[in-house]
Design an enzyme around this catalytic site. Structure first.
Site, short mmCIF file in Angstrom:
data_model
loop_
_atom_site.label_atom_id
_atom_site.label_comp_id
_atom_site.label_asym_id
_atom_site.label_seq_id
_atom_site.Cartn_x
_atom_site.Cartn_y
_atom_site.Cartn_z
N THR A 138 0.82 -1.22 0.00
CA THR A 138 0.00 0.00 0.00
C THR A 138 0.85 1.26 0.00
O THR A 138 0.48 2.27 -0.60
CB THR A 138 -0.95 -0.02 1.22
OG1 THR A 138 -1.86 -1.11 1.06
CG2 THR A 138 -1.73 1.26 1.35
N SER B 44 1.52 -7.61 -0.96
CA SER B 44 2.22 -8.66 -0.21
C SER B 44 1.35 -9.89 0.03
O SER B 44 1.88 -10.96 0.35
CB SER B 44 2.77 -8.13 1.11
OG SER B 44 1.76 -7.90 2.04
N SER B 45 0.04 -9.77 -0.14
CA SER B 45 -0.81 -10.96 -0.02
C SER B 45 -0.60 -11.90 -1.22
O SER B 45 -1.00 -13.07 -1.18
CB SER B 45 -2.29 -10.57 0.09
OG SER B 45 -2.66 -9.79 -1.03
N1 ASP Z 1 -2.73 -5.55 0.56
C1 ASP Z 1 -1.64 -4.66 0.95
C2 ASP Z 1 -0.35 -5.44 0.95
O1 ASP Z 1 -0.09 -6.18 1.86
C3 ASP Z 1 -1.91 -4.07 2.26
C4 ASP Z 1 -0.90 -3.05 2.72
O2 ASP Z 1 0.17 -2.92 2.22
O3 ASP Z 1 -1.21 -2.36 3.71
O4 ASP Z 1 0.43 -5.34 0.05
#
Ligand code: ASP
Length: 350
Positions: free
Chosen positions: A53, A97-98
């Site tokens: 993010t 990152s997911s």
């Molecule tokens: N979905 C994002 C990630 O983990 C969430 C974030 O970065 O806060 O890449």
């Protein structure tokens, strides 16, 4: 969006910035005032950018996707970090990152190790998505023998948010990475004004800017760092238990080739009778099983007897995850299996 960059030095887009701002850093996790080495040499921080993010903007549909380079991120913190801090950026990946796999984790770990080959580097910062930051930071900690700090950070609000948290978090992370008092302590997560040891840190909230907390006790000790081996190819699954959970969940993992299983149990680490029978059969087949819990805080302990009580399962050879939760216990178990190390040691149980 899924973009992965080669980490070999020749292929890395790198940019150096000699930052001359002098205000205190971000929201306060460390300062750069004590950052310089014994001479007047600038402290040198390498930011390894991986996406998340912190590096994302909203697309036409309003969804958040990684689009922003590490260089653009660093450009936002020039006036928030210490004098005489030289910041260099390496774009390692551009991922949510997911979407990361153990192969991606290996890419990040290789980039960290490659960066520390340079003796002039003071510390490393990894910008990373928050969803799996606790895994990557744990993996970095497990293999980090170098005394220089490696500090993970990210953001809960996108780069194009009117009031983004990324710049403050990144400035804090850079300031922490050059602070001599953080040497010799492995990996950290710097987030929302907190600097947390990687081991025991977890994402505590889905949306607020104080996104991370720690379950590590104050006197937690780091086990010795392992010699790096790639994690990809070591199959360790996390399986959540619940009241009435069937043993088929465990059986399926074993049939699918899992060499290790981390169970997210209930309470201090307990599961039901049928599920426990699956665990015991898996162990008889040589699968390593670690018990964690779905409860956020407190230790996993062998308090309860009965077929699925942790006391019974520990007697049968299941290892407790201690203060680690399932995401980090999975990394510890994968690292133990990949390096042929006793999992109890990597879990910090010895
Ligand atoms: N979905 C994002 C990630 O983990 C969430 C974030 O970065 O806060 O890449």
């Amino acid at each position: 969006m899924r973009r992965l960059f080669c980490t070999c030095a020749a292929a890395i887009a790198a940019v150096g910035l000699l930052v001359s701002g002098c205000s205190s850093g971000g929201s306060g996790a460390g300062t750069a005032s004590a950052s310089q080495g014994p001479s007047d040499e600038p402290a040198k921080v390498v930011v390894l950018a991986t996406g998340g993010t912190i590096a994302s903007t909203h697309n036409e549909e309003g969804a958040v996707v990684p689009t922003v380079s590490g260089e653009e991120l660093v450009a936002t913190i020039r006036d928030r970090i210490g004098e005489n801090v030289d910041v260099t950026v390496r774009q390692v990946a551009e991922l949510d990152s997911s979407a990361m796999t153990l192969h991606d984790t290996d890419t990040v770990l290789s980039a960290i190790q490659d960066t520390f080959q340079d003796e002039s580097v003071t510390g490393v910062v990894v910008t990373h998505g928050t969803d799996s930051m606790e895994e990557s930071a744990m993996a970095a900690d497990v293999f980090h023998a170098d005394p220089r700090p490696v500090v993970f950070t990210g953001a809960m609000k996108a780069f194009d948010d009117p009031d983004p948290d990324g710049p403050g978090n990144l400035a804090d992370a850079v300031n922490a990475a050059v602070d001599p008092q953080h040497r010799g302590q492995g990996a950290f997560i710097s987030f929302g004004g907190d600097l947390l040891p990687a081991r025991g840190a977890f994402k505590q909230h889905t949306s607020t800017t104080d996104g991370f907390a720690s379950n590590a006790p104050a006197d937690a000790q780091r086990p010795r760092a392992l010699k790096y081996q790639p994690l990809a190819g070591t199959t360790v699954w996390t399986i959540a238990s619940f009241p009435g959970a069937p043993r088929e969940l465990i059986d399926h993992a074993v049939e699918s080739g899992a060499k290790g299983i981390v169970v997210e149990g209930m309470g201090a680490g307990n599961v039901g009778t049928d599920f426990a029978a699956g665990i015991e059969d898996a162990m008889k087949k040589g699968v390593k099983v670690v018990m964690s819990t779905r409860v956020a805080q407190g230790p996993v302990e062998g308090v309860y007897g009965g077929a699925g009580g942790a006391a019974t399962l520990f007697d049968a050879g299941v290892l407790g995850s201690g203060y680690l939760r399932a995401p980090q216990a999975r990394i510890a178990l994968a690292a133990a299996l990949a390096t042929q190390t006793d999992p109890a040691e990597v879990l910090g149980q010895q």
